[in-house]
Design a protein around this motif. Structure first.
Motif, mmCIF file in Angstrom:
data_model
loop_
_atom_site.group_PDB
_atom_site.id
_atom_site.type_symbol
_atom_site.label_atom_id
_atom_site.label_comp_id
_atom_site.label_asym_id
_atom_site.label_seq_id
_atom_site.Cartn_x
_atom_site.Cartn_y
_atom_site.Cartn_z
ATOM 1 N N GLU A 172 -12.820 6.427 -5.455
ATOM 2 C CA GLU A 172 -13.809 5.749 -4.604
ATOM 3 C C GLU A 172 -13.924 6.459 -3.251
ATOM 4 O OE1 GLU A 172 -15.529 3.067 -5.403
ATOM 5 O OE2 GLU A 172 -14.497 2.322 -7.204
ATOM 6 N N ILE A 173 -15.140 6.570 -2.752
ATOM 7 C CA ILE A 173 -15.330 7.147 -1.416
ATOM 8 C C ILE A 173 -14.624 6.287 -0.383
ATOM 9 C CG2 ILE A 173 -16.987 7.536 0.438
ATOM 10 C CD1 ILE A 173 -18.953 8.547 -1.401
ATOM 11 N N ARG A 174 -14.788 4.959 -0.508
ATOM 12 C CA ARG A 174 -14.206 4.075 0.483
ATOM 13 C C ARG A 174 -13.401 2.990 -0.240
ATOM 14 N NH1 ARG A 174 -15.721 0.446 4.845
ATOM 15 N NH2 ARG A 174 -17.594 -0.329 3.828
ATOM 16 N N PRO A 175 -12.159 3.316 -0.623
ATOM 17 C CA PRO A 175 -11.349 2.302 -1.303
ATOM 18 C C PRO A 175 -11.097 1.159 -0.320
ATOM 19 C CG PRO A 175 -10.264 4.466 -1.277
ATOM 20 C CD PRO A 175 -11.392 4.526 -0.321
ATOM 21 N N ARG A 176 -11.189 -0.061 -0.772
ATOM 22 C CA ARG A 176 -10.961 -1.176 0.155
ATOM 23 C C ARG A 176 -10.726 -2.444 -0.632
ATOM 24 N NH1 ARG A 176 -17.200 -2.318 1.831
ATOM 25 N NH2 ARG A 176 -18.026 -1.407 -0.061
ATOM 26 N N PHE A 177 -10.485 -3.511 0.113
ATOM 27 C CA PHE A 177 -10.281 -4.826 -0.487
ATOM 28 C C PHE A 177 -9.045 -4.860 -1.370
ATOM 29 C CE2 PHE A 177 -15.210 -4.943 -0.499
ATOM 30 C CZ PHE A 177 -15.234 -5.225 0.847
ATOM 31 N N GLY A 178 -8.038 -4.029 -1.084
ATOM 32 C CA GLY A 178 -6.800 -4.072 -1.869
ATOM 33 C C GLY A 178 -7.062 -3.668 -3.298
ATOM 34 N N VAL A 179 -6.499 -4.427 -4.249
ATOM 35 C CA VAL A 179 -6.669 -4.048 -5.653
ATOM 36 C C VAL A 179 -8.052 -4.400 -6.184
ATOM 37 C CG1 VAL A 179 -4.204 -4.188 -6.163
ATOM 38 C CG2 VAL A 179 -5.653 -6.210 -6.498
ATOM 39 N N VAL A 193 -6.725 -10.333 -10.940
ATOM 40 C CA VAL A 193 -5.733 -10.985 -10.078
ATOM 41 C C VAL A 193 -6.345 -11.276 -8.708
ATOM 42 C CG1 VAL A 193 -3.468 -10.743 -9.001
ATOM 43 C CG2 VAL A 193 -3.843 -9.858 -11.320
ATOM 44 N N ALA A 194 -7.010 -10.274 -8.139
ATOM 45 C CA ALA A 194 -7.634 -10.470 -6.825
ATOM 46 C C ALA A 194 -8.786 -11.466 -6.920
ATOM 47 C CB ALA A 194 -8.124 -9.127 -6.287
ATOM 48 N N ALA A 195 -9.600 -11.354 -7.966
ATOM 49 C CA ALA A 195 -10.747 -12.251 -8.114
ATOM 50 C C ALA A 195 -10.299 -13.698 -8.249
ATOM 51 C CB ALA A 195 -11.576 -11.825 -9.323
ATOM 52 N N ALA A 196 -9.210 -13.907 -8.960
ATOM 53 C CA ALA A 196 -8.703 -15.276 -9.136
ATOM 54 C C ALA A 196 -8.296 -15.868 -7.794
ATOM 55 C CB ALA A 196 -7.515 -15.265 -10.104
ATOM 56 N N ARG A 227 -10.847 -3.116 -5.136
ATOM 57 C CA ARG A 227 -11.515 -1.828 -5.307
ATOM 58 C C ARG A 227 -10.521 -0.711 -5.029
ATOM 59 N NH1 ARG A 227 -17.650 -1.106 -4.300
ATOM 60 N NH2 ARG A 227 -17.347 -2.598 -5.960
ATOM 61 N N ALA A 228 -9.449 -0.712 -5.820
ATOM 62 C CA ALA A 228 -8.426 0.330 -5.676
ATOM 63 C C ALA A 228 -8.885 1.577 -6.417
ATOM 64 C CB ALA A 228 -7.101 -0.158 -6.231
ATOM 65 N N ARG A 229 -8.217 2.671 -6.164
ATOM 66 C CA ARG A 229 -8.535 3.890 -6.911
ATOM 67 C C ARG A 229 -7.778 3.904 -8.240
ATOM 68 N NH1 ARG A 229 -8.429 9.061 -3.074
ATOM 69 N NH2 ARG A 229 -6.416 8.267 -2.379
ATOM 70 N N GLU A 230 -6.492 3.614 -8.182
ATOM 71 C CA GLU A 230 -5.719 3.503 -9.429
ATOM 72 C C GLU A 230 -5.653 2.033 -9.797
ATOM 73 O OE1 GLU A 230 -2.131 5.890 -9.598
ATOM 74 O OE2 GLU A 230 -1.283 4.583 -11.130
ATOM 75 N N PHE A 231 -5.998 1.710 -11.015
ATOM 76 C CA PHE A 231 -6.037 0.302 -11.406
ATOM 77 C C PHE A 231 -5.762 0.164 -12.897
ATOM 78 C CE2 PHE A 231 -10.255 0.572 -13.403
ATOM 79 C CZ PHE A 231 -10.767 1.700 -12.802
ATOM 80 N N LYS A 278 0.836 -1.200 0.000
ATOM 81 C CA LYS A 278 0.000 0.000 0.000
ATOM 82 C C LYS A 278 0.871 1.251 0.000
ATOM 83 C CE LYS A 278 -3.702 2.106 2.725
ATOM 84 N NZ LYS A 278 -4.676 1.841 3.801
ATOM 85 N N LEU A 279 0.556 2.180 -0.901
ATOM 86 C CA LEU A 279 1.245 3.477 -0.902
ATOM 87 C C LEU A 279 0.386 4.516 -0.187
ATOM 88 C CD1 LEU A 279 3.426 5.483 -1.843
ATOM 89 C CD2 LEU A 279 2.165 5.704 -3.987
ATOM 90 N N ALA A 280 -0.892 4.481 -0.454
ATOM 91 C CA ALA A 280 -1.856 5.373 0.200
ATOM 92 C C ALA A 280 -3.220 4.729 -0.022
ATOM 93 C CB ALA A 280 -1.787 6.771 -0.410
ATOM 94 N N SER A 281 -4.254 5.338 0.515
ATOM 95 C CA SER A 281 -5.584 4.747 0.413
ATOM 96 C C SER A 281 -5.953 4.476 -1.050
ATOM 97 C CB SER A 281 -6.592 5.714 1.033
ATOM 98 O OG SER A 281 -7.896 5.229 0.818
ATOM 99 N N GLY A 282 -6.160 3.195 -1.382
ATOM 100 C CA GLY A 282 -6.554 2.836 -2.745
ATOM 101 C C GLY A 282 -5.443 2.903 -3.763
ATOM 102 N N LEU A 283 -4.204 3.076 -3.317
ATOM 103 C CA LEU A 283 -3.046 3.134 -4.226
ATOM 104 C C LEU A 283 -2.046 2.055 -3.819
ATOM 105 C CD1 LEU A 283 -2.478 7.022 -4.266
ATOM 106 C CD2 LEU A 283 -3.753 5.629 -5.910
ATOM 107 N N TYR A 284 -1.703 1.182 -4.739
ATOM 108 C CA TYR A 284 -0.822 0.063 -4.432
ATOM 109 C C TYR A 284 0.340 -0.032 -5.404
ATOM 110 C CZ TYR A 284 -4.370 -1.426 -1.200
ATOM 111 O OH TYR A 284 -5.239 -1.449 -0.143
#
Lengths: 564, 564
Positions: B142-149, B448-451, B151-155, B34-40
């Protein structure tokens, strides 16, 4: 690949603001389309070239032992605050706020983010050395974006960052990257130089720029005929001149009524320009100084700033010149000033005998002037001129000048970022050690434009084979009218592809003239024409993009010709 | 590849905010940081997986005839104003200003930019159809980025846009993309369904979502055992029920003093829940309505909104219920209301006989109720319930329910964007025709996350072979102590690579337990152990990630086992 199924759209006109040839040719071929100032869409054609460059960069970085990762384009302000660059980076840093008013920037580079990654990931010397790289979009908010992708705001960059325990290991990796970069540009088929450069805004101990040579390049480069030595003209050191010859003339005052420049004086006296000396009056923080360079040389401001008392300096005003030298500009010289002056001579000037200078009297110069005899030795002798073509190089070769486009840069950053961000590991003795760091950038999208600047002619681009969108174009005449010609062309396409060629079939059905003009404009290295007449004779018409002659070759000869 | 030269760092702990198993496993394996909220940041390990997904997506898009290009991530406001989405898109649109105060957004999608590209590039029907795609970074604030990638903001997203002259051709390409997407998810080794869905904010005529099936998925999906049919539970249509049976009971009023739900009434009377009817009082724009669904079914609000007069509706208040039915909630029914009411029955309810409803009298229900005899036929009969597991499917199969993670979406956009932005070509008759358009997205990083959500066990990830960071791990016991074991492992690695396997050597020198735990956590499909004891016996120890048994195999048997 068949051009009829590929979105290709070439144009004849170019917008008036496209000054550079690469910009014009990328627009004419349709490689890029402008979305907004400094923002370009890479068309399918352009992207093929971009991806080829990217692939070579990636292969050589992997071969050099670097490991690829991917950092976000959006970076949080707090990391940039840790190094002070949130303020210092300047207007090129595109700042933004998210919906929660948190501040971020669009990455122009990633020293902060990778150092943050490293301080979390790297805990022991056993994990070192490591070199992380990414190929990722960057953004620099240029004041005046121009020249197409040469100076775009959004661009594709390969940036690498290495971490080390010792300076020696950093230097080893720096050399490793130097070799990798040399392989990359060699493989891409580009003429380039690794150039010694000041490290500029990023800071650090040692750096080199990689320049693609092109007449339109923004930077002047000096390089040697005898080695890999190359440097920005501003940074290139002149070699020690030959020892001063003995005086052979007596000093004379000669009338030079309207001759205010060395060129005019040399012409009047019919002597070489290299026998004259230019006197330049400047004011530093310790007062008035007279700076001397040979008449055929140019003062190098960057070198002059390294002379003590001249880190900050300006040209003297006419009043200051009058006060110290009692003369008007155009006839200045180091002899008989009105007040004592400090004289700084370029090393070449200090080695001159029988030279010509202004007489500090309007309308007159002095000839046959000699140091020690006619005036005291200079107060200070330094390398303060630009090197010129024909200078001796340190390695015994000769200096040549060229213009270049910067496409890569390697830095030894040292511990600047690691110290600011407290990035440490435990060393062999279990003690905390601040990481030494290198960084290594390549402008992937810029390489595409630079390659075109270096490789084009009146008909369009002349791609080096490794960067060409396709290596071979199979042009079919009248594909719709003659099924057998079309079938033969398709068969040849498949044979070429099976032989490993990246080949394309031009089956758009254009008239031959228009088709050939397009293929030349696109810069495809090899063109093979399949026609009814050729098939009847059992030959294809082959032409190299860089050659001027077409040849009729049978199948075996064609394959051999392509290989050669 | 050797793990000793690859930056790998697994951890045992996971942050408390990592709720999803994929998020936890991607952090534990070190795939993302994690770099920041929703950024990995994608680490070297994570990037290997991401690139494998990207490569499959690209290959299948190319195979389907789409052509790749690359649009900027930063898009100018003026294009978004043309479609009205600058305002309408909402808070997910990250807006920003450059140094000249010009407004831009970070692309969450690219309909506007590609339509702008198309209206400049496409001038004639001869250039159609064409399908442009890119694999490019996107940003959604996203208002509430979560679940890692997940529901990330940058993807990373693959987005494709096709252009057509006719609706029929758009439908053909839509089917073509449907097939391409099916090949992509099949090749990636994922269990998935193409799901009928409402098209949501993007708008248009027809759309399907591609879901990776996983118990943790956000969406409920109904699918058939007999065909590819699948739909969001909200969108899935129920089939026509069997014809109504004849009445066999007489209507009776029974005391249900505290039984206010169908479940309680069915329990008291000892009858199946499916024999009861739920009465729901709502108020639409034409007034009070009583909606009936079977006791074991759930009302589907989306379907109910399609009934005339109920596009907008709300639950009735107690006062309104009292006014129309003369009763308190819990005992409502369609018989003997206080005032005439409109009755809307689900098709299943309309087909019931001898059913149980509230008596509109507190403490009582009616049993043996029959349409036509005891009360008038419903005013309207419609499909207004959610489908349930066990329902018949239209294709003769049975409906099953599953949960899914949306990873792809295909749309027939029609002429919405082309009309707003005036994107036209000349048709066969030389007349201007507005382009029909399709768009097709795949969430590359989300896959990747879904898999992982679909493929994991207690020990870590269980990658499908095509997505694994490496297909085979060669684990060497004591590589530093025993050169012959190490040599044998290196030899095996090279043999595997020559045979086409993406293999890695674990030469980190970890104890076997820690090494095996890492390789299991990473989810490498095949593990081969090279040890001194094994070499003495001429065998390797093989274990499949999804199997539970180790096998000692000689070289030939190992190679055969890997192939099987």
């Amino acid at each position: 690949m068949r051009l009829s199924q590929f979105h290709l759209r070439t144009t004849k006109e170019t917008p008036s603001d496209a000054e550079l040839i690469s910009h014009r040719l990328m627009l004419r071929t349709g490689m890029i389309r402008k979305l907004a100032s400094g923002l370009y869409t890479w068309s399918p054609l352009g992207l093929r070239v971009l991806r080829k460059v990217e692939a070579v960069v990636r292969e050589e970085m992997n071969r050099a032992g670097a490991v690829e990762l991917l950092m976000p384009t959006i970076q949080p302000r707090d990391l940039w605050e840790e190094t002070g660059r949130w303020q210092k980076f300047g207007g090129q840093l595109l700042k933004l706020k998210d919906r929660k008013e948190q501040e971020f920037c669009y990455a122009p580079t990633a020293e902060e983010v990778i150092t943050d990654f490293a301080r979390q990931e790297l805990v022991s010397y056993k994990q070192l050395p490591v070199n992380f790289y990414q190929v990722q979009t960057k953004f620099r908010d240029e004041i005046r974006p121009r020249f197409g992708v040469m100076r775009a705001r959004e661009f594709l960059m390969k940036d690498a960052y290495s971490f080390h325990l010792s300076d020696e290991d950093l230097e080893r990796e720096y050399r490793n990257m130097h070799a990798a970069y040399s392989r990359i540009f060699t493989r891409l088929g580009l003429q380039f130089r690794a150039v010694l450069a000041d490290s500029g805004a990023i800071g650090g101990d040692a750096s080199q720029e990689f320049h693609v040579l092109a007449d339109s390049g923004e930077d002047a480069i000096a390089f040697s005929t005898a080695s890999d030595y190359a440097a920005n003209v501003e940074a290139a050191q002149a070699v020690e001149p030959a020892p001063r010859a003995a005086a052979s003339q007596t000093m004379k005052k000669v009338a030079t009524p309207v001759q205010k420049t060395c060129e005019d004086v040399a012409a009047l006296l019919d002597i070489p320009l290299a026998h004259t000396v230019k006197s330049i009056a400047v004011v530093g923080n310790e007062g008035f100084v007279l700076v001397l360079v040979r008449g055929d040389h140019a003062l190098n401001e960057i070198k002059l700033r390294k002379v003590s008392g001249l880190a900050e300096h300006r040209m003297a005003s006419e009043a200051e010149i009058e006060e110290h030298l009692g003369c008007v500009p155009g006839f200045l010289g180091p002899l008989q000033p009105r007040r004592p002056i400090r004289v700084i001579a370029d090393r070449e000037v200090a080695a001159m005998a029988d030279f010509v200078v202004g007489a500090n009297e309007a309308g007159f110069h002095l000839t046959g002037v000699n140091w020690g005899r006619d005036l005291p030795e200079p107060d200070e002798v330094a390398d303060i001129r630009n090197v010129v073509a024909g200078d001796k190089a340190r390695d015994g070769g000769e200096i040549r000048l060229a213009r270049g486009i910067e496409v890569g840069h390697i830095f030894q950053l040292g511990r600047k970022y690691a110290q600011a961000m407290d990035a440490t590991v435990l060393d062999e003795n279990g003690k905390s050690a601040t990481l030494a760091m290198g960084c290594y950038g390549i402008g992937v999208s810029r390489i595409v434009a630079a390659a075109i600047e270096q490789n084009h002619d009146d008909n369009g681009i002349v791609w080096p084979l490794p960067m060409a969108p396709w290596q071979v174009a199979v042009c079919v005449i009248n594909p719709k009218n003659d099924a057998s010609v079309n079938d033969a062309a398709v068969a040849l396409l498949e044979q070429l592809q099976q032989a490993g060629w990246d080949a394309v079939l031009d089956d758009r059905g254009l008239r031959p003239g228009a088709m050939f003009a397009d293929i030349e404009l696109l810069g495809i290295p090899h063109r093979v024409v399949v026609s009814e007449r050729g098939l009847a004779a059992g030959t294809y018409e082959y032409r190299s993009r860089s050659g001027s002659e077409s040849e009729n070759l049978d199948h075996a000869a064609l394959m051999a010709r392509l290989q050669s």
